[in-house]
Design a protein around this motif. Structure first.
Motif, PDB file in Angstrom:
ATOM      1  N   GLY A 187       0.791  -1.201  -0.051  1.00  0.00           N
ATOM      2  CA  GLY A 187       0.109  -0.014   0.088  1.00  0.00           C
ATOM      3  C   GLY A 187       1.027   1.199  -0.022  1.00  0.00           C
ATOM      4  O   GLY A 187       0.442   2.357  -0.534  1.00  0.00           O
ATOM      5  N   THR A 188       2.052   1.250   0.637  1.00  0.00           N
ATOM      6  CA  THR A 188       2.939   2.341   0.733  1.00  0.00           C
ATOM      7  C   THR A 188       3.453   2.550  -0.733  1.00  0.00           C
ATOM      8  O   THR A 188       3.475   4.013  -1.079  1.00  0.00           O
ATOM      9  N   THR A 189       3.965   1.737  -1.585  1.00  0.00           N
ATOM     10  CA  THR A 189       4.293   1.956  -2.842  1.00  0.00           C
ATOM     11  C   THR A 189       3.297   2.411  -3.684  1.00  0.00           C
ATOM     12  O   THR A 189       3.576   3.332  -4.561  1.00  0.00           O
ATOM     13  N   GLU A 200      -7.040   9.210  -2.498  1.00  0.00           N
ATOM     14  CA  GLU A 200      -7.698   8.586  -1.243  1.00  0.00           C
ATOM     15  C   GLU A 200      -6.647   7.612  -0.795  1.00  0.00           C
ATOM     16  O   GLU A 200      -6.262   6.616  -1.538  1.00  0.00           O
ATOM     17  N   ASP A 201      -6.415   7.639   0.543  1.00  0.00           N
ATOM     18  CA  ASP A 201      -5.793   6.372   0.978  1.00  0.00           C
ATOM     19  C   ASP A 201      -6.585   5.351   1.669  1.00  0.00           C
ATOM     20  O   ASP A 201      -7.292   5.687   2.682  1.00  0.00           O
ATOM     21  N   ALA A 202      -7.144   4.563   1.061  1.00  0.00           N
ATOM     22  CA  ALA A 202      -8.559   3.734   1.438  1.00  0.00           C
ATOM     23  C   ALA A 202      -7.798   2.248   1.860  1.00  0.00           C
ATOM     24  O   ALA A 202      -8.767   1.465   1.819  1.00  0.00           O
ATOM     25  N   ALA A 203      -6.485   2.420   2.516  1.00  0.00           N
ATOM     26  CA  ALA A 203      -5.943   1.247   2.925  1.00  0.00           C
ATOM     27  C   ALA A 203      -6.645   0.376   4.064  1.00  0.00           C
ATOM     28  O   ALA A 203      -6.638  -0.752   4.070  1.00  0.00           O
ATOM     29  N   GLU A 204      -7.712   1.212   4.647  1.00  0.00           N
ATOM     30  CA  GLU A 204      -8.461   0.460   5.715  1.00  0.00           C
ATOM     31  C   GLU A 204      -9.897   0.602   5.333  1.00  0.00           C
ATOM     32  O   GLU A 204     -10.806   0.289   6.332  1.00  0.00           O
ATOM     33  N   ALA A 205     -10.407   0.681   4.212  1.00  0.00           N
ATOM     34  CA  ALA A 205     -11.859   0.813   4.125  1.00  0.00           C
ATOM     35  C   ALA A 205     -12.180   0.211   2.669  1.00  0.00           C
ATOM     36  O   ALA A 205     -13.109   0.598   2.119  1.00  0.00           O
ATOM     37  N   PHE A 258      -5.006   1.374  -2.182  1.00  0.00           N
ATOM     38  CA  PHE A 258      -5.202   0.397  -1.126  1.00  0.00           C
ATOM     39  C   PHE A 258      -4.290  -0.721  -0.501  1.00  0.00           C
ATOM     40  O   PHE A 258      -3.093  -0.491  -1.251  1.00  0.00           O
ATOM     41  N   SER A 259      -4.350  -1.091   0.540  1.00  0.00           N
ATOM     42  CA  SER A 259      -3.597  -2.008   0.837  1.00  0.00           C
ATOM     43  C   SER A 259      -3.982  -3.324   1.185  1.00  0.00           C
ATOM     44  O   SER A 259      -5.026  -3.478   1.194  1.00  0.00           O
ATOM     45  N   PHE A 260      -3.157  -4.506   0.963  1.00  0.00           N
ATOM     46  CA  PHE A 260      -3.659  -5.951   1.014  1.00  0.00           C
ATOM     47  C   PHE A 260      -2.742  -6.555   1.870  1.00  0.00           C
ATOM     48  O   PHE A 260      -2.277  -7.648   1.984  1.00  0.00           O
ATOM     49  N   ASN A 297      -3.420  -7.793   7.751  1.00  0.00           N
ATOM     50  CA  ASN A 297      -4.306  -7.417   8.609  1.00  0.00           C
ATOM     51  C   ASN A 297      -5.529  -6.473   8.058  1.00  0.00           C
ATOM     52  O   ASN A 297      -6.414  -6.276   8.505  1.00  0.00           O
ATOM     53  N   LYS A 298      -5.287  -6.665   6.529  1.00  0.00           N
ATOM     54  CA  LYS A 298      -6.367  -5.613   5.867  1.00  0.00           C
ATOM     55  C   LYS A 298      -7.690  -6.443   5.592  1.00  0.00           C
ATOM     56  O   LYS A 298      -7.669  -7.439   5.600  1.00  0.00           O
ATOM     57  N   ILE A 299      -8.859  -5.582   5.029  1.00  0.00           N
ATOM     58  CA  ILE A 299      -9.866  -6.282   4.911  1.00  0.00           C
ATOM     59  C   ILE A 299      -9.731  -7.430   3.943  1.00  0.00           C
ATOM     60  O   ILE A 299     -10.234  -8.608   4.149  1.00  0.00           O
TER      61      ILE A 299
HETATM   62  C1  LIG Z   1      -1.803  -0.289   5.870  1.00  0.00           C
HETATM   63  C2  LIG Z   1      -1.724   1.289   5.769  1.00  0.00           C
HETATM   64  C3  LIG Z   1      -0.963   1.891   4.787  1.00  0.00           C
HETATM   65  C4  LIG Z   1       0.063   1.006   4.193  1.00  0.00           C
HETATM   66  O1  LIG Z   1      -0.180  -0.091   3.425  1.00  0.00           O
HETATM   67  P1  LIG Z   1       1.209  -1.123   3.418  1.00  0.00           P
HETATM   68  O2  LIG Z   1       0.516  -2.113   2.703  1.00  0.00           O
HETATM   69  O3  LIG Z   1       1.236  -1.677   5.060  1.00  0.00           O
HETATM   70  O4  LIG Z   1       2.371  -0.563   3.004  1.00  0.00           O
HETATM   71  C5  LIG Z   1      -1.153   3.190   4.303  1.00  0.00           C
HETATM   72  N1  LIG Z   1      -2.004   3.763   4.904  1.00  0.00           N
HETATM   73  C6  LIG Z   1      -2.714   3.564   5.757  1.00  0.00           C
HETATM   74  C7  LIG Z   1      -3.972   4.251   6.475  1.00  0.00           C
HETATM   75  C8  LIG Z   1      -2.910   1.949   6.299  1.00  0.00           C
HETATM   76  O5  LIG Z   1      -3.670   1.611   7.194  1.00  0.00           O
END
Ligand SMILES: *Cc1c(COP(=O)(O)O)cnc(C)c1O
Length: 375
Positions: free
Chosen positions: A65-67, A161-166, A185-187, A190-192
């Motif tokens: 998700g960071t990349t 949008e940083d939708a990593a948690e949603a 998004f992040s996978f 612990n993500k959804i």
């Molecule tokens: C998890 C998360 C990230 C980063 O995702 P990674 O896959 O761990 O790099 C970025 N922003 C938010 C809000 C997150 O919860």
């Protein structure tokens, strides 16, 4: 230590992925095919499927998700001298990616109702240097996209949008990920939905999709091998990760329904206590409860940190809220002691309770009993 035998001695993790036969079947097929690097049919299928899930046109799968977030900023041309507005109450990666580009993150306070970026504070912090806004949908609750988009559009500032948690959360009838020019998004495990490590950038703009793919793949000219027209990155996802992702995506609606059911049970039990503020769900929102999160009120007999310690002793996985990023060493700009009152208050009083889709109703009742007894 001598723990009593039986259910109450078992540890309830704060988050745990649900991975089964469908994931195993896809990964096996992927390995048998030999396509284990970053080309292959699962990558294409996952990118298409996830973009469609978000009601967007294009998906660009990334290593995490960071990349995906960094790629979004680079794709939009953000760099030194620019300012990017980010909420302070978020995971540090949201702000770190701004620093990677040489731009400056400007921290925005939270609103008390949804715990997300305050539109009023956002408006107050826009300057001539503001080149993007990163909106986070914290712990599964969408930000107030109506108000935020209105401000951004009136000033012509792109939203990421940083939708990593949603994944799957809705603002009114639309899923998050479809509001920004780009969404990420992040996978993570612990993500959804998870691919182990992994991420995705989605957009409906064909030029941004093409440019982010180019930068993700070393910025190599597809028609001229080893000709790189600018400095690129290797931020690709593997076909093995995507094989897991395809199987997870098929279950996304089920995972979200489970999380919402779990939250409803938590709310019905914990709602009786004046020591607890339940997680928000605005009238216009569908919260996906990535982390089932509560605040302690001044009526609580013990502090948030004491409660975390008590739950851990009882084998109940839990987490404090994120520290406001403006308080972290790397971001204490000039050491001026910047204050963002709402973000700091939420951060000090908030905690995440076990939130995995694997929780049984009995697990949730056990967590609630431990919380109620303590507070
Ligand atoms: C998890 C998360 C990230 C980063 O995702 P990674 O896959 O761990 O790099 C970025 N922003 C938010 C809000 C997150 O919860």
């Amino acid at each position: 230590m001598n723990l009593p035998v039986g259910k109450s001695s078992e540890i309830i993790p704060v988050a745990e992925p649900l991975i089964g036969d469908a994931e195993l079947k896809n990964v096996t097929e992927c390995i048998r095919s030999g396509w284990i690097s970053s080309l292959g049919r699962y990558i294409d299928e996952f990118e298409r499927g996830f973009a469609e899930f978000c009601n967007t046109k294009y998906g660009v799968a990334t290593s995490n998700g960071t990349t995906a977030l960094h790629l979004a900023l680079v794709t939009l041309g953000i760099g030194p001298g620019d300012e990017v507005l980010v909420p302070s109450l978020t995971f540090a990666a949201t702000a770190n990616v701004v620093a990677y580009t040489g731009a400056k993150p400007i921290f925005v306070d939270s609103e008390p109702e949804t715990w997300n970026m305050s539109a009023d504070d956002l408006k107050a912090k826009i300057t001539d240097k503001t080149k993007a806004i990163i909106v986070v949908h914290l712990y599964g609750h969408p930000a107030d996209m109506g108000a935020i988009c209105e401000i951004a559009n009136s000033q012509n500032i792109p939203i990421i949008e940083d939708a990593a948690e949603a994944h799957g959360a809705r603002y009114r009838s639309s899923r998050v990920g479809s509001f920004g020019l780009i969404a990420c998004f992040s996978f993570y495990g612990n993500k959804i939905i998870t691919t182990g490590e992994g991420g995705m950038l989605v957009t409906s703009d064909p030029n941004l999709s093409a440019r982010s793919k180019h930068l993700r793949d070393h910025a190599m000219d597809p028609k001229r091998r080893y000709w790189h027209d600018e400095i690129g990155y290797n931020y690709r996802m593997t076909n093995i990760q995507a094989a897991i992702g395809v199987a997870q995506l098929e279950q996304a609606d089920f995972f979200i329904a489970r999380k919402r059911d779990n939250a409803a049970l938590y709310n019905s039990i914990l709602g009786e206590s004046s020591a607890i503020t339940l997680p928000p769900e605005a009238s216009w929102a569908t919260n996906v409860y990535w982390m089932y999160s509560i605040l302690l009120t001044s009526s609580s007999r013990i502090s948030r940190d004491e409660l975390l310690a008590r739950l851990s002793e009882n084998g109940i996985g839990c987490r404090p809220f994120f520290y406001p990023v403006h308080k972290l060493p790397a971001f204490q700009q000039g050491g001026h002691g910047e204050q963002l009152a709402v973000a700091e208050d939420l951060s000090a009083r908030g905690l995440n309770l076990p939130s995995s889709v694997k929780l049984s109703d009995d697990d949730i009742r056990r967590v609630c009993a431990a919380v109620l007894e303590a507070v």
